[in-house]
Write a protein that holds these residues in place. Structure first.
Motif, PDB file in Angstrom:
ATOM      1  N   ALA A 198       0.832  -1.202   0.000  1.00  0.00           N
ATOM      2  CA  ALA A 198       0.000   0.000   0.000  1.00  0.00           C
ATOM      3  C   ALA A 198       0.868   1.254   0.000  1.00  0.00           C
ATOM      4  CB  ALA A 198      -0.937   0.004   1.206  1.00  0.00           C
ATOM      5  N   ASP A 199       1.984   1.201   0.725  1.00  0.00           N
ATOM      6  CA  ASP A 199       2.913   2.329   0.766  1.00  0.00           C
ATOM      7  C   ASP A 199       3.481   2.623  -0.623  1.00  0.00           C
ATOM      8  OD1 ASP A 199       4.813   4.206   2.235  1.00  0.00           O
ATOM      9  OD2 ASP A 199       6.222   2.843   1.280  1.00  0.00           O
ATOM     10  N   ARG A 200       3.816   1.572  -1.351  1.00  0.00           N
ATOM     11  CA  ARG A 200       4.357   1.744  -2.699  1.00  0.00           C
ATOM     12  C   ARG A 200       3.311   2.358  -3.635  1.00  0.00           C
ATOM     13  NH1 ARG A 200       6.474  -2.720  -2.778  1.00  0.00           N
ATOM     14  NH2 ARG A 200       4.889  -3.986  -3.803  1.00  0.00           N
ATOM     15  N   LEU A 201       2.073   1.948  -3.501  1.00  0.00           N
ATOM     16  CA  LEU A 201       0.995   2.512  -4.320  1.00  0.00           C
ATOM     17  C   LEU A 201       0.807   4.000  -4.032  1.00  0.00           C
ATOM     18  CD1 LEU A 201      -1.641  -0.363  -4.101  1.00  0.00           C
ATOM     19  CD2 LEU A 201      -0.468   0.397  -6.165  1.00  0.00           C
ATOM     20  N   ALA A 202       0.868   4.374  -2.743  1.00  0.00           N
ATOM     21  CA  ALA A 202       0.725   5.784  -2.369  1.00  0.00           C
ATOM     22  C   ALA A 202       1.875   6.614  -2.945  1.00  0.00           C
ATOM     23  CB  ALA A 202       0.674   5.914  -0.847  1.00  0.00           C
ATOM     24  N   THR A 203       3.084   6.066  -2.900  1.00  0.00           N
ATOM     25  CA  THR A 203       4.254   6.765  -3.452  1.00  0.00           C
ATOM     26  C   THR A 203       4.119   6.932  -4.959  1.00  0.00           C
ATOM     27  OG1 THR A 203       5.682   5.889  -1.705  1.00  0.00           O
ATOM     28  CG2 THR A 203       6.756   6.686  -3.701  1.00  0.00           C
ATOM     29  N   GLN A 204       3.626   5.898  -5.637  1.00  0.00           N
ATOM     30  CA  GLN A 204       3.424   5.984  -7.084  1.00  0.00           C
ATOM     31  C   GLN A 204       2.387   7.048  -7.434  1.00  0.00           C
ATOM     32  OE1 GLN A 204       2.666   1.741  -7.492  1.00  0.00           O
ATOM     33  NE2 GLN A 204       4.440   1.528  -8.842  1.00  0.00           N
ATOM     34  N   ALA A 205       1.350   7.160  -6.603  1.00  0.00           N
ATOM     35  CA  ALA A 205       0.335   8.182  -6.841  1.00  0.00           C
ATOM     36  C   ALA A 205       0.938   9.577  -6.701  1.00  0.00           C
ATOM     37  CB  ALA A 205      -0.833   8.008  -5.875  1.00  0.00           C
ATOM     38  N   LEU A 206       1.835   9.746  -5.737  1.00  0.00           N
ATOM     39  CA  LEU A 206       2.520  11.024  -5.566  1.00  0.00           C
ATOM     40  C   LEU A 206       3.358  11.382  -6.799  1.00  0.00           C
ATOM     41  CD1 LEU A 206       3.771  10.938  -1.853  1.00  0.00           C
ATOM     42  CD2 LEU A 206       2.303  12.685  -2.878  1.00  0.00           C
ATOM     43  N   LYS A 207       3.846  10.370  -7.499  1.00  0.00           N
ATOM     44  CA  LYS A 207       4.674  10.588  -8.689  1.00  0.00           C
ATOM     45  C   LYS A 207       3.843  10.657  -9.967  1.00  0.00           C
ATOM     46  CE  LYS A 207       8.716   8.280  -6.681  1.00  0.00           C
ATOM     47  NZ  LYS A 207       9.652   7.119  -6.795  1.00  0.00           N
ATOM     48  N   GLY A 208       2.506  10.576  -9.810  1.00  0.00           N
ATOM     49  CA  GLY A 208       1.643  10.661 -10.980  1.00  0.00           C
ATOM     50  C   GLY A 208       1.426   9.352 -11.706  1.00  0.00           C
ATOM     51  N   VAL A 209       1.812   8.233 -11.094  1.00  0.00           N
ATOM     52  CA  VAL A 209       1.633   6.917 -11.702  1.00  0.00           C
ATOM     53  C   VAL A 209       0.317   6.312 -11.223  1.00  0.00           C
ATOM     54  CG1 VAL A 209       2.597   4.606 -11.994  1.00  0.00           C
ATOM     55  CG2 VAL A 209       4.121   6.578 -11.779  1.00  0.00           C
ATOM     56  N   ASP A 210      -0.596   6.081 -12.144  1.00  0.00           N
ATOM     57  CA  ASP A 210      -1.919   5.555 -11.799  1.00  0.00           C
ATOM     58  C   ASP A 210      -1.897   4.027 -11.829  1.00  0.00           C
ATOM     59  OD1 ASP A 210      -4.892   5.834 -11.424  1.00  0.00           O
ATOM     60  OD2 ASP A 210      -4.884   4.795 -13.348  1.00  0.00           O
ATOM     61  N   ILE A 211      -2.374   3.414 -10.752  1.00  0.00           N
ATOM     62  CA  ILE A 211      -2.433   1.953 -10.655  1.00  0.00           C
ATOM     63  C   ILE A 211      -3.851   1.529 -10.309  1.00  0.00           C
ATOM     64  CG2 ILE A 211      -1.575  -0.122  -9.499  1.00  0.00           C
ATOM     65  CD1 ILE A 211       0.595   1.243 -11.044  1.00  0.00           C
ATOM     66  N   THR A 212      -4.450   0.715 -11.165  1.00  0.00           N
ATOM     67  CA  THR A 212      -5.745   0.124 -10.872  1.00  0.00           C
ATOM     68  C   THR A 212      -5.737  -1.270 -11.468  1.00  0.00           C
ATOM     69  OG1 THR A 212      -6.887   2.252 -10.970  1.00  0.00           O
ATOM     70  CG2 THR A 212      -8.248   0.284 -11.139  1.00  0.00           C
ATOM     71  N   GLY A 213      -5.880  -2.299 -10.647  1.00  0.00           N
ATOM     72  CA  GLY A 213      -5.838  -3.646 -11.178  1.00  0.00           C
ATOM     73  C   GLY A 213      -6.373  -4.669 -10.213  1.00  0.00           C
ATOM     74  N   GLN A 214      -6.829  -5.775 -10.771  1.00  0.00           N
ATOM     75  CA  GLN A 214      -7.375  -6.865  -9.978  1.00  0.00           C
ATOM     76  C   GLN A 214      -6.930  -8.179 -10.597  1.00  0.00           C
ATOM     77  OE1 GLN A 214     -11.595  -6.535  -9.270  1.00  0.00           O
ATOM     78  NE2 GLN A 214     -11.833  -8.717  -8.881  1.00  0.00           N
ATOM     79  N   ILE A 215      -6.372  -9.080  -9.777  1.00  0.00           N
ATOM     80  CA  ILE A 215      -5.912 -10.352 -10.295  1.00  0.00           C
ATOM     81  C   ILE A 215      -6.384 -11.504  -9.407  1.00  0.00           C
ATOM     82  CG2 ILE A 215      -3.847  -9.342 -11.341  1.00  0.00           C
ATOM     83  CD1 ILE A 215      -2.230 -10.600  -9.009  1.00  0.00           C
ATOM     84  N   GLU A 216      -6.441 -12.679 -10.000  1.00  0.00           N
ATOM     85  CA  GLU A 216      -6.706 -13.898  -9.232  1.00  0.00           C
ATOM     86  C   GLU A 216      -5.384 -14.436  -8.721  1.00  0.00           C
ATOM     87  OE1 GLU A 216      -8.241 -18.491  -9.879  1.00  0.00           O
ATOM     88  OE2 GLU A 216      -8.786 -16.951 -11.362  1.00  0.00           O
ATOM     89  N   LEU A 217      -5.330 -14.776  -7.456  1.00  0.00           N
ATOM     90  CA  LEU A 217      -4.110 -15.301  -6.855  1.00  0.00           C
ATOM     91  C   LEU A 217      -4.077 -16.819  -6.972  1.00  0.00           C
ATOM     92  CD1 LEU A 217      -4.082 -13.099  -3.619  1.00  0.00           C
ATOM     93  CD2 LEU A 217      -2.840 -12.692  -5.759  1.00  0.00           C
ATOM     94  N   GLN A 218      -2.945 -17.341  -7.322  1.00  0.00           N
ATOM     95  CA  GLN A 218      -2.791 -18.794  -7.489  1.00  0.00           C
ATOM     96  C   GLN A 218      -2.288 -19.434  -6.205  1.00  0.00           C
ATOM     97  OE1 GLN A 218      -3.921 -20.204 -10.250  1.00  0.00           O
ATOM     98  NE2 GLN A 218      -4.401 -18.145 -11.047  1.00  0.00           N
TER      99      GLN A 218
END
Length: 218
Positions: A198-218
């Motif tokens: 979650a921390d990495r996602l927040a940092t990416q948002a600060l840098k203008g990098v948009d992340i939205t995704g959903q995956i099935e875990l194996q």
């Protein structure tokens, strides 16, 4: 939802007493109740949820079948970051859940403006996570919220008072949203290392990098 079992036990000499179990998942409660019935010394088995409502065995079986098709066993990680130089914030949310016998992970981040502190960014991230739960159609169940902000975790769990007006307002909004969804929150404070996704996602948002995704875990 968790279930408590209450039952009356009758000894060989006819003495009766009432027992009550710890909370457990509905499927576990049904299995234990079936084992208790096999002893031949148990009667008046009652299933009680966390809202003190009683259930019949056939109702619990129906509930278990229905819940398998809905998101359940939900864990939410959240984190917010605040850049004091730009007054810009980044929010990160990771949601793990099960549905139809499979496990999934949802990741989401978002930029935010108008916030005034890192604590407010943390609250905004928690609010974003609840909005995502609404979109996933998560409702009427217990959800664990995990974060590394002592302020947010301790205030939302009632350990600390929220004196700051902005933070109290966020807490009220989140409480109202959780109540409307029928979600019973459980808050857990973890070290930052255990909240790195979650921390990495927040940092990416600060840098203008948009992340939205959903995956099935194996």
């Amino acid at each position: 939802m968790n279930i408590t079992i209450e039952w009356t036990y009758k000894s060989k000499n006819g003495v009766e007493t009432v027992f009550r179990s710890d909370e457990m998942p509905p499927a576990h409660a049904l299995a234990i109740a079936e084992d208790l019935e096999k002893t031949g010394r148990v009667k008046n088995i009652t299933f009680i949820d966390q809202y003190d409502s009683t259930w019949m065995a056939k109702e619990l079986k129906k509930y278990i079948k229905e819940v398998e098709t809905e998101p359940h066993n939900v864990r939410v990680y959240f984190d917010g970051g605040f850049d004091i130089q730009t007054s810009f914030s980044g929010l990160g949310v990771v949601i793990y859940y099960e549905q139809n016998g499979k496990s999934y992970r949802l990741r989401r981040n978002a930029p935010a403006q108008g916030l005034v502190s890192n604590n407010e960014a943390e609250y905004a991230a928690l609010h974003l996570s609840v909005v995502e739960l609404d979109l996933l159609d998560v409702h009427h169940q217990k959800v664990k919220f995990i974060g590394d902000s002592q302020v947010v975790i301790n205030q939302m769990s009632g350990e600390w008072p929220a004196y700051e007006k902005e933070l109290a307002s966020w807490a009220d909004r989140i409480d109202e949203k959780l109540k409307s969804l029928g979600i019973t929150p459980e808050f857990e404070l973890v070290p930052r290392k255990q909240n790195d996704e979650a921390d990495r996602l927040a940092t990416q948002a600060l840098k203008g990098v948009d992340i939205t995704g959903q995956i099935e875990l194996q």
